[in-house]
Design a protein around this motif. Sequence first.
Motif, short mmCIF file in Angstrom:
data_model
loop_
_atom_site.label_atom_id
_atom_site.label_comp_id
_atom_site.label_asym_id
_atom_site.label_seq_id
_atom_site.Cartn_x
_atom_site.Cartn_y
_atom_site.Cartn_z
N VAL A 237 0.84 -1.20 0.00
CA VAL A 237 0.00 0.00 0.00
C VAL A 237 0.88 1.25 0.00
N ALA A 238 1.97 1.22 0.75
CA ALA A 238 2.87 2.38 0.83
C ALA A 238 3.55 2.65 -0.50
N GLN A 239 3.78 1.61 -1.29
CA GLN A 239 4.45 1.79 -2.58
C GLN A 239 3.48 2.13 -3.71
N ASP A 240 2.19 2.02 -3.45
CA ASP A 240 1.19 2.34 -4.47
C ASP A 240 1.09 3.86 -4.62
N SER B 242 -3.29 7.74 -0.45
CA SER B 242 -3.43 9.12 0.02
C SER B 242 -2.28 9.49 0.95
N GLY B 243 -2.03 10.78 1.05
CA GLY B 243 -0.91 11.27 1.84
C GLY B 243 -1.03 10.94 3.32
N ALA B 244 -2.25 11.05 3.87
CA ALA B 244 -2.45 10.78 5.30
C ALA B 244 -2.19 9.30 5.61
N LEU B 245 -2.68 8.42 4.76
CA LEU B 245 -2.46 6.99 4.98
C LEU B 245 -0.99 6.65 4.82
N LEU B 246 -0.35 7.25 3.87
CA LEU B 246 1.09 7.03 3.66
C LEU B 246 1.90 7.52 4.86
#
Length: 140
Positions: free
Chosen positions: A87-90, A94-98
């Motif tokens: 998910v982090a590499q996708d 969104s910025g908050a989730l990252l």
Amino acid sequence: MIDAFSTPRNRKTLILLVICGLSVIAAAAVGIDDNPPGILLAFLAATAFVLAFVHPWRTARKFMFLLLASVLGFVLFVILNIIFDSVAQDPATSGALLDLIQSPAIDALNLIIAMICPAAFIVGAVGSVVMFIRNRRQPA
């Protein structure tokens, strides 16, 4: 006034938690990034933490449950870690989730889980064997 650590069992728990805390402090002072002494101190802290809660157990069955829970916890940890990494590499994340996934708190939680699950596995395996041998019936 009643002393909370007046029984031997409570004193053992306190001693193990103190060992855990001192090992964490020593591991932080030495450093755990590619440093075997620091990693061993962190593993000692995790093992002392697990032992602080399971040392009163006297049956192999409880230690087998600990063994099973540590294996399941570690597998779940690996699966979630892979999902969070993907998910982090996708690029559509969104910025908050990252920011949440890449936060230092999540990294610290990952380190704690990565240390406690193997320590619980070893304590569960050794404890179940020792309690099985200790509690088996002696032939008459």
